[in-house]
Write a protein that holds these residues in place. Sequence first.
Motif, mmCIF file in Angstrom:
data_model
loop_
_atom_site.group_PDB
_atom_site.id
_atom_site.type_symbol
_atom_site.label_atom_id
_atom_site.label_comp_id
_atom_site.label_asym_id
_atom_site.label_seq_id
_atom_site.Cartn_x
_atom_site.Cartn_y
_atom_site.Cartn_z
ATOM 1 N N ASN A 152 2.154 1.683 -3.479
ATOM 2 C CA ASN A 152 1.059 2.176 -4.329
ATOM 3 C C ASN A 152 0.832 3.665 -4.111
ATOM 4 O OD1 ASN A 152 0.584 -0.382 -5.351
ATOM 5 N ND2 ASN A 152 -1.066 -0.814 -3.931
ATOM 6 N N LEU A 153 0.879 4.079 -2.869
ATOM 7 C CA LEU A 153 0.686 5.485 -2.526
ATOM 8 C C LEU A 153 1.763 6.355 -3.170
ATOM 9 C CD1 LEU A 153 -0.784 7.623 -0.760
ATOM 10 C CD2 LEU A 153 0.741 6.963 1.090
ATOM 11 N N LEU B 180 0.822 -1.211 0.000
ATOM 12 C CA LEU B 180 0.000 0.000 0.000
ATOM 13 C C LEU B 180 0.857 1.263 0.000
ATOM 14 C CD1 LEU B 180 -2.865 -0.987 2.455
ATOM 15 C CD2 LEU B 180 -3.054 -0.567 -0.004
ATOM 16 N N SER C 32 -5.655 5.860 1.013
ATOM 17 C CA SER C 32 -4.486 4.997 1.214
ATOM 18 C C SER C 32 -3.948 5.131 2.633
ATOM 19 C CB SER C 32 -3.385 5.344 0.218
ATOM 20 O OG SER C 32 -3.798 5.061 -1.094
#
Length: 168
Positions: free
Chosen positions: A68-69, A65, A112
Amino acid sequence: MDRWIESVLFASRWLLAPLYLGLVIALLLPLAGFIHELWELINHLASATSHEIILGLLSLIDLSLIANLVLMVIFAGYENFVSKISVASHHDRLEWMGEVDFGGLKLRLIASIVAISGIQLLRAFMSVGDYSDRDLMWSTVIHVVFVASGVLLALMDYLTEKAHKLGH
């Protein structure tokens, strides 16, 4: 003189490009952490309890995550503030590229952050014996603040969009 100043101001957006390139390099950090966590999980799999496996998986999800952020900030930030990324005809082009404005980026970022915070909170609750009541309380309060911030940001964007549509 006005044109020259405006040209300099417009060109100044390229000062952000090295920051986004730095974030690309920074993506190596969660990747290295992910590989390390995965290696540790695999090496201790035979002796690990289900609790330890779940905590290991949560760590992997957390690192994913975070990566991804960072990637979302790179793409959306670059396209919103520097220049369009010219991959429109590429078969792997992400659907949201070029469509996420600053408001959308804020909402995706807070979503997120809420997800990352939620995973951290879940990890703390699963290892409740390792944390004091005070630590758990503050972790919960911080998570609730992130959730409330996300809801308020979404509400503000909704109201702004609604007011903008009424104005036209």
